[in-house]
Design an enzyme around this catalytic site. Structure first.
Site, mmCIF file in Angstrom:
data_model
loop_
_atom_site.group_PDB
_atom_site.id
_atom_site.type_symbol
_atom_site.label_atom_id
_atom_site.label_comp_id
_atom_site.label_asym_id
_atom_site.label_seq_id
_atom_site.Cartn_x
_atom_site.Cartn_y
_atom_site.Cartn_z
ATOM 1 N N LYS A 21 71.826 -26.652 9.169
ATOM 2 C CA LYS A 21 71.415 -25.263 8.989
ATOM 3 C C LYS A 21 71.050 -24.590 10.311
ATOM 4 C CE LYS A 21 66.567 -26.037 7.660
ATOM 5 N NZ LYS A 21 66.620 -27.494 7.970
ATOM 6 N N LYS A 69 62.211 -19.178 14.262
ATOM 7 C CA LYS A 69 61.831 -20.423 13.588
ATOM 8 C C LYS A 69 60.315 -20.406 13.473
ATOM 9 C CE LYS A 69 62.544 -24.932 12.481
ATOM 10 N NZ LYS A 69 63.576 -25.488 11.603
#
Length: 212
Positions: A16, A33
């Protein structure tokens, strides 16, 4: 509101981050993130910056950087850090924003909160990355159930790996979800090859205009 997309996966290590790099590049967007577990090797933000050819201003800083490559709740405990899920909120940016979770939807952030709980608060459309190998049907359908149980909008499933037509088709049918495309394994994995593979296998229009 600019396009915002959450990228999650059915498991850890399925690709991913590589997909996130390709999507961020294709959207000419920014990447975030929220929680990084593990700092000894190249971080996910560094991988996405390298593979997506992103300048440093297009990679937003992590809210939490944890040393141990483990579930965030455990890594935070070892580091003596307290994760506050309410502190995790996407920034407003001038470009499309791709947000990558850690592991799967039910990975614990704290003793009481999993990533899916945060995604439910955000209400940002989610792309589920699913490997094409054995076991993916069960894992992907369970992930879709976890999303829908929390009323999280699902943009579709992005498959990663070698073509498995029956598995991909039955997931789309039983999961009632859009099949966005499939990113093949790339060896060598280079920014040029990744950009070409994404363009060949996905329609970028499927990812645009997805505000939360």
């Amino acid at each position: 509101m600019k396009t915002r997309i959450v990228v999650t996966g059915t498991d850890t290590g399925i690709g991913k981050t590589i997909f996130s790099a390709a999507l961020t590049d294709a959207l000419d967007g920014c990447y975030w993130k929220p929680v990084q577990s593990g700092l000894d090797e190249e971080t996910d933000s560094e991988t996405v910056a390298r593979l997506g050819r992103l300048s440093c201003d297009r990679v937003l800083p992590e809210a939490y950087r944890l040393a141990i490559p483990a579930s965030p709740h455990l890594s935070a405990r070892i580091d003596g850090v307290t994760i506050d899920p309410e502190h995790l909120s996407p920034q407003a940016v001038e470009r499309p924003l791709v947000i990558e979770g850690a592991g799967g939807l039910l990975v614990p952030l704290t003793e009481h909160t999993v990533f899916a709980d945060v995604f439910a608060r955000w209400q940002i459309p989610v792309v589920v990355c699913a490997r094409t190998g054995l076991g993916t049907i069960n894992h992907t359908l369970l992930s879709l159930e976890a999303l829908r149980r929390r009323a999280i909008p699902v943009l579709g499933v992005a498959f990663i790996g070698d073509a498995q037509e029956d598995s991909e088709a039955i997931i789309a049918r039983l999961g009632g979800v859009r099949r966005l495309g499939r990113l093949p394994r790339l060896d060598p994995l280079t920014p040029d090859r990744l950009r070409h593979a994404f363009a060949e296998n996905f329609n970028i229009a499927d990812f645009r205009g997805m505000p939360a």
